[in-house]
Design an enzyme around this catalytic site. Structure first.
Site, PDB file in Angstrom:
ATOM      1  N   LYS A  78       5.510  -1.739  -3.314  1.00 23.43           N
ATOM      2  CA  LYS A  78       4.368  -2.034  -4.183  1.00 23.43           C
ATOM      3  C   LYS A  78       4.545  -3.444  -4.740  1.00 23.43           C
ATOM      4  O   LYS A  78       5.661  -3.835  -5.124  1.00 23.43           O
ATOM      5  CB  LYS A  78       4.320  -1.010  -5.321  1.00 23.43           C
ATOM      6  CG  LYS A  78       3.091  -1.140  -6.229  1.00 23.43           C
ATOM      7  CD  LYS A  78       3.089  -0.065  -7.339  1.00 23.43           C
ATOM      8  CE  LYS A  78       1.825  -0.157  -8.184  1.00 23.43           C
ATOM      9  NZ  LYS A  78       1.788   0.872  -9.250  1.00 23.43           N
ATOM     10  N   SER A 158      -2.665   3.470  -9.807  1.00 24.53           N
ATOM     11  CA  SER A 158      -2.663   2.105  -9.321  1.00 24.53           C
ATOM     12  C   SER A 158      -1.905   1.906  -8.013  1.00 24.53           C
ATOM     13  O   SER A 158      -2.091   0.881  -7.363  1.00 24.53           O
ATOM     14  CB  SER A 158      -2.047   1.191 -10.378  1.00 24.53           C
ATOM     15  OG  SER A 158      -0.666   1.485 -10.549  1.00 24.53           O
ATOM     16  N   SER A 182       0.004   6.839 -11.957  1.00 28.91           N
ATOM     17  CA  SER A 182      -0.209   5.910 -10.839  1.00 28.91           C
ATOM     18  C   SER A 182       0.573   6.201  -9.574  1.00 28.91           C
ATOM     19  O   SER A 182       0.359   5.553  -8.552  1.00 28.91           O
ATOM     20  CB  SER A 182       0.110   4.475 -11.277  1.00 28.91           C
ATOM     21  OG  SER A 182      -0.920   3.981 -12.077  1.00 28.91           O
TER      22      SER A 182
END
Lengths: 490, 492, 95
Positions: A78, A158, A182
């Site tokens: 990420k 997210s 998330s």
């Protein structure tokens, strides 16, 4: 034979060990899949050369019998994790071409254990969002589509890039972070497994901060066992993070197949929210049945302050974020937009560098901390947070783990919910409580809804008891026998 | 305890046509902790390094960087608190103070607003005239220093060096218990002495390692408190006093002109000696303090606190009491000797094995006099404490006279060397052999029969003979012996 | 409690965010929407509850006072938009 990029992480480890294929072959298969998946917009950067070099180095180590627990496994990272020499954006324009001279502790742990980096994954800007539509680099598209439909759906957020990449076979596993849901909500939206461990289990050092008291890293993978393997490598005490826990990291993998006999599973009644789709109710009930069949006792518990978790979160998280994001001022790194003077330069840099949702949360945070409002908002929210933690403590005096839905809906259409921030925030209604209380929570895909979209169930455990999460999650996974994969349209 | 009721000494009042005014002063001292590494990072704190070389990724606020507390800094804050006889808070916590400035990379300063590590205390402060006052301490907290902004390298830009960024500071906040510039200066001097005794801060004001923000207001003696102004960042005793004097008169002028004082932050211009507005109350920052979520609370155990307390060195107040009680020194002499850790240590070495009062007198009159005259710091005194110890011992044993001792000290100062060897080699030993002195005296009496005859009528003229003998002996004759023999020969 | 355009301007300045004049009122509406939703926290009985700043109930760990970092000037400056002679260069700041 299954395509190399469709293996589970555990199967890939076996294949590598058996010399069925090399890390280079495995990595190349993923790089090829990535090259063909631009429509998903999951990766911001493919670190192709670095990936192949790391794969070759791994193959070399394997030749010398120096294998780590993740030896040769290609992973996505990420873009909230700082990676040495590789541009890190946090999904924001404001960081420009920022290239860290350092590697986050978590990713560093992965490389130490032999893993290979494929690239950096798209995400909501500064991890703020539940749909990945807040990325400065365009939304990630969910590889899943409703049966017979061609509407583009969100992958959740997210960590939408992480979830989409894992679901679409663009990596064997991905790092993710979870401040209010998330990891778990995108896992639920994409038919993947995601675990947010106990707060402090994974070091936050080198991860771009959103809300420090809530942020936790964790993996998104295709199976519970894969998540266990990856989390074990990611975890561990780090003296560079003052909130890192000094706790031994158990063999999470062993826990995945542990017997559940005699385990008491709590069903929090407050999670039956108004307007929840009947299908989610049904899947939840299925989950209870599956666990009963494993010898668990299902009991009703109450977490009376559940409905206040999201409002409290939307004071605490923006407050911390407004301060954490003050460093993005265009002075020492990132993009600077020159103004007539210093103040104007700050305001232009930040006004233009941050996206709308990030600006909104910074404003919220600055407001609730400003003179005269601190007690009414911030202190009150912290007291409510204490109440929520107390709820869990009481519940865990009666049971060993909690079973809940992960999210109140399946994946929705891109642009469908952009206009109402509060509606968007409600996505995290079942996940945010675990962040406020610092507890581990795992989302496991349980079924497809009647439109053919995946839905997840969440298991919340006691602090530092990820093992029970893995044990219950593993049982759910086996019972659900969830093998569905998105059909490739990209 | 805030002694609002304490009225300034009349000599400190400012008298104008409209009557008398007194000044009310409170200070915030920023004392840099004498640590090797910064408060939350492992970068060095050493002064004067090349720009941005003593900066860690944490200090530069790179994304994802996290603070870890330096335990030594905590200990020094606690020790300083104990030295101020202040309450040590077993629970304290760090808060973020949010504001934007180029030399503040994080966009916040990590400080302690809600739960400081040290709470209330008080200090006895000795004034120049021998009086003393009590100054209340409000709190002491730990915080990060900012970097350095340089405004004069480019007319259109500010250059920033982050070397100082993140260095640990102790902010020590007094109550508004001072009533004049001299009291404020005495307080700073006492505090500086204390931190130097403890070794918690080097007290170097020139390097900015100890600096003060001064809160000044004026009122009619004993009257209602006025509105205060804060003058920022004063880094010398002189500036502190000048700024207070200027600011008090400025405020009086406004009040006498029928105006009101705006509560504001002001800067002192060291060139003009004036203060000017830095920001008004309306522009006051809204710092949005909240607990730093990257750090957990500081919790100090009773055992740990007891251990720190037991290891404290003897502090000036206790030392002074001991000098008075055990050494028989006067209050004044004792307070001069303990005013500074180096002086006290020097004194104790000189006094070792010697008469304590004699050693104190020697030091206060001869050594400190010389240091003052030559403007030399005691640390740079060319005559070591051991040498002075030897000189005092020789005086006590009548090996040399006080006068010769001064001569020996001068030789040590200019040429160096061991005092005993100097006395030996240069034949400066006192002549105590009465036979030799008697022979000298007989010679002088024989050469001056007229003078000798007068002594019986005018005993005071005996002094002339003493002088002659001392001259003849080059000062080495024991003055007591000379006196005794002269008396026997000329008066009896 | 609700915010108006003036408050939004003030908060935006505190947070150093440029907000166009015509965005002030809509932004106030959005924030008020969130704030009114948050108001429900007032229903919670928090009498005698200690505010929870962290889920961890241990003292902050500490580091020894030794120099372990620094001497990385090039890394520190590498991403800076503007530098000169090893300094960061920023717009003129006057106080």
């Amino acid at each position: 034979m299954t395509a190399l990029n469709e293996l589970t992480l555990a199967a890939a480890l076996k294949g590598l060990a058996n010399k069925d294929f090399s890390s280079r072959e495995l990595t190349q298969a993923h790089l090829d899949a990535m090259a063909g998946a631009e429509a998903l917009n999951a990766y911001l950067i493919a670190t192709t050369d670095q990936a192949l070099a790391m794969a070759d180095a791994s193959d070399e180590r394997r030749k010398n019998a120096e294998t780590g627990p993740l030896e040769g496994i290609p992973l996505g990272i990420k873009d909230l994790f700082c990676t040495k020499g590789v541009r890190t954006t946090a999904g924001s324009k404001i960081l420009g071409d920022f290239t860290p001279s350092y590697e986050s502790t978590v990713s560093s742990n992965l490389w130490h254990d032999g893993a290979v980096m494929l690239g950096k994954l798209n995400m909501d800007e500064f991890a703020m969002g539940s749909s990945n539509e807040n990325s400065a680099f365009g939304p990630v598209v969910n590889p899943w589509r409703a049966k017979g439909g061609d509407q583009k759906l969100v992958p959740g957020g997210s960590s939408g890039g992480s979830a989409a990449a894992v679901a679409a076979g663009l990596c064997l596993g991905a790092t993710a972070t979870d401040t209010g849901g998330s990891i778990r909500q995108p896992a639920s939206f994409t038919g993947t497994v995601g675990i947010k461990p106990t707060y402090g289990r994974c070091s936050r050092w080198g991860i771009v901060a959103f809300a420090s008291s809530l942020d936790q890293a964790g993996p998104i993978t295709r199976t519970v066992e894969d998540a266990a393997i990856m989390l074990r490598s990611m975890s561990g005490h780090d003296p560079k993070d003052s909130t890192s826990l000094k706790a031994d990291v158990p063999d999470f993998t062993a826990a995945c197949t542990r017997s559940l006999k005699g385990l008491r599973i709590g069903i929090p009644k407050e999670y039956r929210v108004e307007g929840m789709p009947a299908e989610i109710e049904k899947i939840w009930a299925n989950g209870m049945d599956w666990l009963r069949a494993e010898g668990c006792e299902i009991i009703d518990v109450s977490l009376p302050h559940t409905k206040y978790a999201l409002p409290a979160y939307y004071i605490i998280a923006p407050a911390e974020a407004s301060s954490n994001l003050a460093r993005y001022d265009g002075m020492r790194y990132g993009v600077r937009v020159e103004g007539a003077d210093l103040t104007e330069t700050y305001e232009k840099t930040r006004g233009q560098g941050f996206g709308e949702e990030v600006r909104r949360r910074i404003m919220m945070g600055a407001y609730v901390l400003s003179a005269g409002f601190y007690d009414a908002y911030y202190i009150r929210a912290q007291k409510v947070r204490a109440r929520i933690a107390e709820d869990f403590k009481n519940a865990f005096s009666q049971c060993d783990a909690l079973l809940t839905p992960t999210a109140p809906s399946a994946a929705f259409g891109i642009n469908a919910r952009l206009n109402d921030p509060v509606q968007m925030y409600l996505n995290d209604i079942f996940t945010v409580t675990a962040n406020l209380a610092g507890l581990p929570g795992i989302s496991v895909p349980a079924a497809l809804d009647n439109t053919g979209l995946p839905l997840g169930l969440q298991v919340i455990g006691k602090a530092l008891d990820e093992e029970t999460c893995f044990a219950v999650g593993g049982a759910l996974e086996r019972a659900a026998d969830f093998n569905a994969k998105p059909s490739k349209w990209w | 305890m805030f002694t609002a009721e304490r009225v300034a000494d009349k000599s400190d009042w400012i008298t104008t046509e409209t009557g008398d005014w007194e000044i009310i002063i409170g200070l915030e001292i920023h004392a840099q902790v004498a640590s090797k590494a910064k408060l939350f990072s492992g970068a060095a704190t050493k002064y004067g390094a090349e720009p941005n070389t003593q900066v860690s990724l944490v200090d530069a606020a790179m994304p994802g960087m996290l603070p870890v507390l330096n335990e030594y800094c905590v200990e020094q804050a606690v020790r300083t608190g104990m030295g101020m006889k202040a309450k040590i808070n077993a629970f304290s916590r760090f808060d973020r103070k949010n504001y934007f400035y180029p030399d503040l990379p994080q966009g916040y300063q990590i400080s302690q607003l809600y739960h400081p590590i040290v709470g209330e205390g008080e200090m006895q402060v000795e004034l120049d005239d021998g009086d003393s006052i009590i100054v209340g301490i409000e709190r002491l907290h730990l915080e990060q220093d900012a970097g350095k902004s340089i405004h004069d390298l480019d007319p259109n830009a500010t250059y920033v060096d982050l070397n100082r960024c993140g260095v640990a500071l102790m902010e020590i906040v007094s109550k508004p218990d001072m009533r004049s510039a001299r009291e404020a200066a005495a307080y700073v001097r006492k505090l500086r002495s204390l931190v130097r005794y403890l070794g918690t801060c080097d007290g170097d004001m020139e390097k900015g390692n100890l600096r003060a923000d001064v809160n000044v207001s004026v009122r009619r003696p004993g009257g209602e408190l006025g509105t205060r102004c804060e003058i920022k960042n004063l880094n010398s005793m002189r500036f502190i006093q000048q700024a207070i004097e200027y600011e008090a008169r400025r405020q009086i002028q406004i009040l006498e002109g029928g105006g009101e004082i705006d509560q504001e932050t002001r800067l002192y211009n060291t060139d003009t000696g004036e203060t000017r507005t830095m920001r008004s109350k309306e522009d006051a920052h809204d710092y949005r303090y909240f607990p730093d979520p990257d750090l957990l609370p500081v919790k100090l155990s009773e055992d740990w606190l007891a251990r720190i307390k037991a290891d404290l060195p003897e502090l000036p107040d206790e030392k002074k009491a001991r000098y008075v009680k055990d050494f028989g020194l006067s209050e004044y002499d004792a307070s001069v000797l303990v005013s500074d850790r180096e002086k006290a240590a020097y004194y104790e070495e000189v006094a070792k094995g010697n008469d304590k009062k004699l050693a104190a007198n020697w030091l206060l009159n001869e050594v400190f006099g010389k240091l003052n005259k030559e403007n030399v710091d005691i640390n740079d005194c060319p005559v070591s404490a051991a040498a002075n110890c030897a000189i005092v011992a020789m005086i006590a044993k009548d090996v040399i006279s006080g006068k010769i001792a001064k001569q020996v000290f001068e030789i040590c100062w200019t040429e160096g060397g061991d005092p005993e060897a100097i006395v030996e080699e240069r034949g400066l030993k006192q002549v105590t052999d009465t036979g030799a002195i008697e022979a000298m005296i007989d010679e002088i009496i024989a050469a001056n029969p007229g003078q000798a005859a007068k002594v019986k009528d005018k005993p005071k003229t005996l002094g002339w003979f003493v002088g002659q003998v001392m001259q003849a002996s080059q000062g080495k004759a024991n003055p007591q012996a000379v006196n005794k023999i002269l008396r026997e020969k000329l008066l009896d | 409690m609700s915010v108006d355009a003036k408050t939004v301007r003030k908060i935006a300045h505190l947070a150093r965010l440029e907000v166009a004049e015509d965005r002030l009122a809509p932004l106030a509406d959005e924030l008020n929407g969130i704030l009114s939703w948050i108001e429900q926290l007032n229903e919670v009985d928090v009498e005698g509850v200690a505010p929870m700043a962290s889920v961890e109930d241990v003292p902050t760990p500490t580091r020894e006072d030794i120099i372990t970092d620094g001497n990385i000037r090039d890394d520190v400056l590498a991403n800076a938009p503007k530098t000169e002679e090893s300094f960061f260069v920023m717009p003129k700041a006057v106080e």
